[in-house]
Enzyme design. Structure first.
Site, PDB file in Angstrom:
ATOM      1  N   TYR A 181     -24.247  92.623 146.262  1.00 45.71           N
ATOM      2  CA  TYR A 181     -22.841  92.986 146.173  1.00 45.71           C
ATOM      3  C   TYR A 181     -22.267  92.631 144.803  1.00 45.71           C
ATOM      4  O   TYR A 181     -22.448  91.535 144.290  1.00 45.71           O
ATOM      5  CB  TYR A 181     -22.008  92.293 147.260  1.00 45.71           C
ATOM      6  CG  TYR A 181     -20.556  92.624 147.081  1.00 45.71           C
ATOM      7  CD1 TYR A 181     -20.089  93.899 147.391  1.00 45.71           C
ATOM      8  CD2 TYR A 181     -19.679  91.718 146.496  1.00 45.71           C
ATOM      9  CE1 TYR A 181     -18.784  94.256 147.147  1.00 45.71           C
ATOM     10  CE2 TYR A 181     -18.370  92.070 146.253  1.00 45.71           C
ATOM     11  CZ  TYR A 181     -17.924  93.333 146.576  1.00 45.71           C
ATOM     12  OH  TYR A 181     -16.628  93.679 146.314  1.00 45.71           O
ATOM     13  N   HIS A 230     -18.787  88.239 150.307  1.00 45.84           N
ATOM     14  CA  HIS A 230     -18.618  89.545 150.952  1.00 45.84           C
ATOM     15  C   HIS A 230     -19.067  89.523 152.404  1.00 45.84           C
ATOM     16  O   HIS A 230     -19.676  90.475 152.916  1.00 45.84           O
ATOM     17  CB  HIS A 230     -19.315  90.666 150.180  1.00 45.84           C
ATOM     18  CG  HIS A 230     -18.438  91.873 150.041  1.00 45.84           C
ATOM     19  ND1 HIS A 230     -18.751  93.109 150.539  1.00 45.84           N
ATOM     20  CD2 HIS A 230     -17.227  92.012 149.466  1.00 45.84           C
ATOM     21  CE1 HIS A 230     -17.792  93.971 150.289  1.00 45.84           C
ATOM     22  NE2 HIS A 230     -16.844  93.329 149.632  1.00 45.84           N
TER      23      HIS A 230
END
Length: 424
Positions: A181, A230
């Site tokens: 991410y 995340h």
């Protein structure tokens, strides 16, 4: 605007006498994608020539559903209403879907809400921040993202951000396979695994502390460092990561667990030596209030349009002021410049401000949205023009039509090495 003739609903008119002849005459959605992510803007017109408002309704992954909600369901409720009735209109639209909340309905509502605040500022001849009580600070300090395929690439990006005057930088680094991410994958994957391009949590837990060790050594102690998990870890894994990162004095650790497990946040926060910032995936103002009142966050991090716009978020700001929680609004490329302006209006009017996520819009976006805020030395200053001080050039916006399934094409490939789907 839809070609289907929509009804005007007289039942949605306010039950009190009209103060003057000002009325809403049109509500429509405009979608444009100058930087790639689809941005949804609501325009509300009135019967006063030249008086209209613009609001951000961007749920980029489901933009077509937001547009349909605005044009098929919300617009007919607003025609004939006085644009000053912001609170009543907010409550009417909020309750009208029966199953309330969710990012589609709330972003549609937020587009209306922010457009009404824009009209209010224009009618008063004041920027929105003055309608909220005026400034308590000159500008909002921001952070930008550095995310390279390798540690060296990430640190090079961080140096560029610092050279531009930013004192806060979010660091992410790639790892083998797909789905790292906030940074590009290194490539190579995990040979011999059922899904060689998978994202490996143990690899992530090893490489992230190494990234921050290198960052502190290379960048020094003056810069504030941030990181976004995340929502991919378990509660235990978060605590282990936070303790491993303690020597590097992070400003915050973001979105540490999935929303379905937010009841674990008070325990995580109690055990974490790193401040916790959570809320990007919240799509209910009541759930956001529980984060603040439940003691699970140090910083409340919302996509403010996902909870309905300025009207509910300013009430959450008041809760933050009373409880010592700070704000850190979500504002990457999938927030329109109008949404970014709303964030900054909140930032400069509350003592609960913590930090503002920044995004440097490119030339195409600034052409579509004249008046887009531009950071100076790491700070965003609100426009002093009435309303948001931002316009939308629809002729230019039409040059950048949205593309569907951008996020879906990526998220479908975010898997573990065993082939199991992972949160994007």
């Amino acid at each position: 605007m839809t070609e289907v003739e929509l009804p005007v609903l007289p039942e949605t008119q306010a039950p009190w006498p009209a103060r003057d002849g000002l009325r809403i005459t049109g509500v429509r959605a405009i979608v444009t994608a100058p930087e790639g992510p689809p941005l949804v803007v609501v325009r509300i017109d009135t019967n006063e020539p030249g008086l209209y408002g613009l609001g951000c309704a961007t749920f980029t992954q489901r933009f077509a559903a937001v547009v349909a909600t605005i044009e098929r369901h919300v617009a007919p409720m607003l025609i004939g209403r006085h644009p000053a009735d912001i609170e009543d209109i907010f409550r009417m639209v909020h309750f009208s879907s029966y199953w309330r909340n969710g990012p589609v309905t709330n972003n549609a509502l937020a587009g209306v809400d922010l457009a009404l605040w824009d009209i209010a500022g224009k009618r008063a001849g004041m920027p929105v921040y003055e309608l909220l009580g005026g400034r308590v600070r000159t500008a909002a300090q921001c952070y930008l993202h550095a995310g390279g395929a390798t540690v060296d690439e990430t640190l090079d990006q961080a140096r560029e951000i610092m050279a531009a005057g930013y004192r806060h930088v979010r660091l992410q680094v790639g790892q083998p396979g797909l789905g790292a991410y906030g940074a590009a994958g290194v490539g190579g994957g995990y040979p011999g695994q059922p899904y060689p391009d998978g994202w490996d949590v143990q690899q992530y837990l090893r490489t992230t502390p190494a990234l921050f060790a290198a960052a502190r050594s290379a960048l020094g102690d003056e810069v504030e460092l941030l990181h976004d998990v995340h929502s991919r870890l378990t509660a235990k894994q978060v605590v282990l990561l936070a303790r491993a990162l303690e020597p590097y004095r992070l400003f915050f650790l973001e979105d540490v667990i999935a929303p379905e497990e937010y009841d674990r946040l008070p325990q995580i926060r109690a055990e974490s030596p790193v401040p916790i910032a959570v809320g990007e995936q919240v799509s209910s103002v009541a759930d956001a209030a529980r984060l603040v009142l439940g003691g699970g966050v140090d910083l409340l991090r919302l996509h403010i349009t996902a909870v309905g716009g300025l009207t509910p978020t300013r009430k959450l700001v008041a809760l933050c002021e009373l409880t010592g929680v700070k704000t850190a609004w979500h504002a990457p490329a999938d927030v329109s410049p109008i949404g970014a302006a709303a964030n900054v209006a909140l930032d400069v009017t509350t003592p609960a401000f913590g930090i503002q996520e920044g995004h440097e819009y490119d030339d195409a976006a600034r052409e579509v949205f004249p008046g887009t805020l531009v950071a100076r030395n790491g700070y965003l200053y609100p426009n002093d023009a009435p309303g948001w001080g931002i316009e939308l050039d629809e002729r230019v916006a039409a040059k950048y039509p949205p593309e569907t399934h951008l996020h879906e094409r990526w998220s479908a490939r975010v898997r573990r090495p065993d082939g199991g789907i992972e949160a994007p």
